[in-house]
Design a protein around this motif. Structure first.
Motif, PDB file in Angstrom:
ATOM      1  N   MET A 283     -11.433 -32.394 -22.175  1.00 19.64           N
ATOM      2  CA  MET A 283     -11.359 -30.949 -22.115  1.00 19.64           C
ATOM      3  C   MET A 283     -11.561 -30.407 -23.524  1.00 19.64           C
ATOM      4  SD  MET A 283      -8.333 -28.510 -20.626  1.00 19.64           S
ATOM      5  CE  MET A 283      -7.020 -29.081 -21.649  1.00 19.64           C
ATOM      6  N   VAL A 284     -12.432 -29.440 -23.655  1.00 22.30           N
ATOM      7  CA  VAL A 284     -12.720 -28.803 -24.922  1.00 22.30           C
ATOM      8  C   VAL A 284     -11.880 -27.532 -25.009  1.00 22.30           C
ATOM      9  CG1 VAL A 284     -14.515 -27.774 -26.338  1.00 22.30           C
ATOM     10  CG2 VAL A 284     -15.051 -29.716 -24.893  1.00 22.30           C
ATOM     11  N   ILE A 285     -11.196 -27.371 -26.142  1.00 22.74           N
ATOM     12  CA  ILE A 285     -10.370 -26.180 -26.327  1.00 22.74           C
ATOM     13  C   ILE A 285     -11.286 -25.038 -26.737  1.00 22.74           C
ATOM     14  CG2 ILE A 285      -8.513 -25.145 -27.673  1.00 22.74           C
ATOM     15  CD1 ILE A 285      -7.266 -27.929 -27.839  1.00 22.74           C
ATOM     16  N   THR A 286     -11.345 -24.015 -25.898  1.00 26.86           N
ATOM     17  CA  THR A 286     -12.205 -22.860 -26.130  1.00 26.86           C
ATOM     18  C   THR A 286     -11.353 -21.608 -26.295  1.00 26.86           C
ATOM     19  OG1 THR A 286     -12.398 -22.413 -23.777  1.00 26.86           O
ATOM     20  CG2 THR A 286     -14.055 -23.886 -24.733  1.00 26.86           C
ATOM     21  N   PRO A 287     -11.932 -20.543 -26.840  1.00 30.85           N
ATOM     22  CA  PRO A 287     -11.159 -19.296 -26.956  1.00 30.85           C
ATOM     23  C   PRO A 287     -10.669 -18.777 -25.603  1.00 30.85           C
ATOM     24  CG  PRO A 287     -13.103 -19.181 -28.340  1.00 30.85           C
ATOM     25  CD  PRO A 287     -13.208 -20.453 -27.542  1.00 30.85           C
ATOM     26  N   ILE A 288     -11.466 -18.943 -24.557  1.00 32.83           N
ATOM     27  CA  ILE A 288     -11.049 -18.482 -23.222  1.00 32.83           C
ATOM     28  C   ILE A 288      -9.816 -19.255 -22.762  1.00 32.83           C
ATOM     29  CG2 ILE A 288     -11.729 -18.396 -20.793  1.00 32.83           C
ATOM     30  CD1 ILE A 288     -14.581 -17.857 -21.751  1.00 32.83           C
ATOM     31  N   LEU A 289      -9.782 -20.550 -23.020  1.00 37.39           N
ATOM     32  CA  LEU A 289      -8.622 -21.365 -22.649  1.00 37.39           C
ATOM     33  C   LEU A 289      -7.379 -20.889 -23.389  1.00 37.39           C
ATOM     34  CD1 LEU A 289      -7.397 -23.912 -21.266  1.00 37.39           C
ATOM     35  CD2 LEU A 289      -8.018 -25.144 -23.331  1.00 37.39           C
ATOM     36  N   ILE A 290      -7.496 -20.654 -24.680  1.00 36.10           N
ATOM     37  CA  ILE A 290      -6.349 -20.225 -25.486  1.00 36.10           C
ATOM     38  C   ILE A 290      -5.858 -18.848 -25.032  1.00 36.10           C
ATOM     39  CG2 ILE A 290      -5.625 -19.590 -27.819  1.00 36.10           C
ATOM     40  CD1 ILE A 290      -7.587 -21.780 -28.818  1.00 36.10           C
ATOM     41  N   ILE A 291      -6.784 -17.931 -24.818  1.00 41.89           N
ATOM     42  CA  ILE A 291      -6.402 -16.576 -24.396  1.00 41.89           C
ATOM     43  C   ILE A 291      -5.731 -16.607 -23.029  1.00 41.89           C
ATOM     44  CG2 ILE A 291      -7.325 -14.338 -23.666  1.00 41.89           C
ATOM     45  CD1 ILE A 291      -9.434 -14.713 -25.928  1.00 41.89           C
ATOM     46  N   SER A 292      -6.275 -17.374 -22.089  1.00 43.38           N
ATOM     47  CA  SER A 292      -5.661 -17.435 -20.763  1.00 43.38           C
ATOM     48  C   SER A 292      -4.287 -18.102 -20.822  1.00 43.38           C
ATOM     49  CB  SER A 292      -6.578 -18.151 -19.769  1.00 43.38           C
ATOM     50  OG  SER A 292      -6.814 -19.476 -20.169  1.00 43.38           O
ATOM     51  N   PHE A 293      -4.122 -19.101 -21.691  1.00 44.74           N
ATOM     52  CA  PHE A 293      -2.812 -19.736 -21.831  1.00 44.74           C
ATOM     53  C   PHE A 293      -1.804 -18.749 -22.414  1.00 44.74           C
ATOM     54  CE2 PHE A 293       0.001 -23.327 -22.596  1.00 44.74           C
ATOM     55  CZ  PHE A 293      -0.374 -24.196 -21.598  1.00 44.74           C
ATOM     56  N   ILE A 294      -2.231 -17.934 -23.375  1.00 42.86           N
ATOM     57  CA  ILE A 294      -1.341 -16.932 -23.964  1.00 42.86           C
ATOM     58  C   ILE A 294      -0.954 -15.887 -22.923  1.00 42.86           C
ATOM     59  CG2 ILE A 294      -1.258 -15.038 -25.646  1.00 42.86           C
ATOM     60  CD1 ILE A 294      -2.904 -16.857 -27.527  1.00 42.86           C
ATOM     61  N   VAL A 295      -1.915 -15.461 -22.094  1.00 49.24           N
ATOM     62  CA  VAL A 295      -1.620 -14.485 -21.045  1.00 49.24           C
ATOM     63  C   VAL A 295      -0.580 -15.047 -20.073  1.00 49.24           C
ATOM     64  CG1 VAL A 295      -2.600 -13.326 -19.009  1.00 49.24           C
ATOM     65  CG2 VAL A 295      -3.799 -13.251 -21.207  1.00 49.24           C
ATOM     66  N   VAL A 296      -0.742 -16.307 -19.669  1.00 50.21           N
ATOM     67  CA  VAL A 296       0.231 -16.929 -18.761  1.00 50.21           C
ATOM     68  C   VAL A 296       1.593 -17.018 -19.445  1.00 50.21           C
ATOM     69  CG1 VAL A 296       0.828 -19.063 -17.557  1.00 50.21           C
ATOM     70  CG2 VAL A 296      -1.485 -18.174 -17.428  1.00 50.21           C
ATOM     71  N   PHE A 297       1.615 -17.345 -20.733  1.00 46.91           N
ATOM     72  CA  PHE A 297       2.887 -17.427 -21.473  1.00 46.91           C
ATOM     73  C   PHE A 297       3.584 -16.071 -21.490  1.00 46.91           C
ATOM     74  CE2 PHE A 297       5.414 -16.994 -25.314  1.00 46.91           C
ATOM     75  CZ  PHE A 297       6.226 -18.120 -25.239  1.00 46.91           C
ATOM     76  N   ILE A 298       2.847 -15.002 -21.791  1.00 45.85           N
ATOM     77  CA  ILE A 298       3.445 -13.669 -21.854  1.00 45.85           C
ATOM     78  C   ILE A 298       3.973 -13.241 -20.487  1.00 45.85           C
ATOM     79  CG2 ILE A 298       2.913 -11.217 -22.214  1.00 45.85           C
ATOM     80  CD1 ILE A 298       1.009 -12.170 -24.477  1.00 45.85           C
ATOM     81  N   LEU A 299       3.182 -13.468 -19.434  1.00 50.34           N
ATOM     82  CA  LEU A 299       3.650 -13.106 -18.086  1.00 50.34           C
ATOM     83  C   LEU A 299       4.890 -13.914 -17.686  1.00 50.34           C
ATOM     84  CD1 LEU A 299       0.229 -12.727 -16.248  1.00 50.34           C
ATOM     85  CD2 LEU A 299       1.793 -10.907 -16.965  1.00 50.34           C
ATOM     86  N   ALA A 300       4.893 -15.200 -18.006  1.00 50.67           N
ATOM     87  CA  ALA A 300       6.072 -16.031 -17.707  1.00 50.67           C
ATOM     88  C   ALA A 300       7.280 -15.547 -18.507  1.00 50.67           C
ATOM     89  CB  ALA A 300       5.774 -17.493 -18.012  1.00 50.67           C
ATOM     90  N   TRP A 301       7.081 -15.198 -19.773  1.00 47.49           N
ATOM     91  CA  TRP A 301       8.170 -14.700 -20.633  1.00 47.49           C
ATOM     92  C   TRP A 301       8.741 -13.401 -20.046  1.00 47.49           C
ATOM     93  CZ3 TRP A 301      11.595 -15.518 -24.298  1.00 47.49           C
ATOM     94  CH2 TRP A 301      12.138 -14.454 -24.994  1.00 47.49           C
TER      95      TRP A 301
END
Length: 161
Positions: A1-19
């Motif tokens: 799996m290649v770490i892309t900006p879309i992956l990082i942004i979507s992970f941050i969005v999931v983190f914020i919603l979970a928080w």
């Protein structure tokens, strides 16, 4: 799996919603933060990522590997993004292509000779990732003097008679 900006942004969005959700359970910020850190990967890979795959054709990129090309045909589509974006196939010889991709799965049609041409190699890349995709894609390598001069991708046509 290649770490892309879309992956990082979507992970941050999931983190914020979970928080935001877990913070409503109690007032202790440290426990909420710990639960959010634990829940984010689970929510991402078991909830968010499957939903994204159902409604879009987004997929993680994979680096090209000759062994994986032969052993896992279902990953071919994801490996081709890297090769196409960098034009890594242009200028390769037939011997190099045969080593990396194997022998051509079939030859392309050449109107000038009214036959299949051994200078047009076609490989099946499989289905584009996504729940609603039903068309297979192919890659055609066109050779001139045993060197790749053009790379085309297209959908494999299905004709039922």
């Amino acid at each position: 799996m290649v770490i892309t900006p879309i992956l990082i942004i979507s992970f941050i969005v999931v983190f914020i919603l979970a928080w935001l959700f877990i913070k409503t359970i109690g007032d202790n910020k440290w426990i909420s933060l710990l639960l959010t850190v634990i829940a984010t990967p689970l929510l991402y890979f078991y909830l968010f990522y499957p939903i994204v795959n159902i409604f879009s054709s987004y997929h993680h990129q994979k680096y090209f590997n000759a062994e994986n090309w032969a052993e896992y045909p279902e990953l071919r589509f994801e490996m081709m993004d890297q090769l196409n974006n960098n034009n890594q196939l242009i200028g390769k010889t037939k011997a190099e292509i045969k080593t990396d991709f194997g022998t051509a799965e079939w030859y392309g049609w050449d109107d000038s000779i009214k036959a299949n041409s051994k200078d047009q190699w076609i490989y099946n890349m499989g289905f584009k990732p996504g729940a609603f995709t039903k068309d297979q894609e192919c890659i055609e390598l066109q050779f001139k003097n045993d060197t790749v001069v053009a790379v085309k991708t297209y959908q494999l046509e299905k004709k039922f008679e």
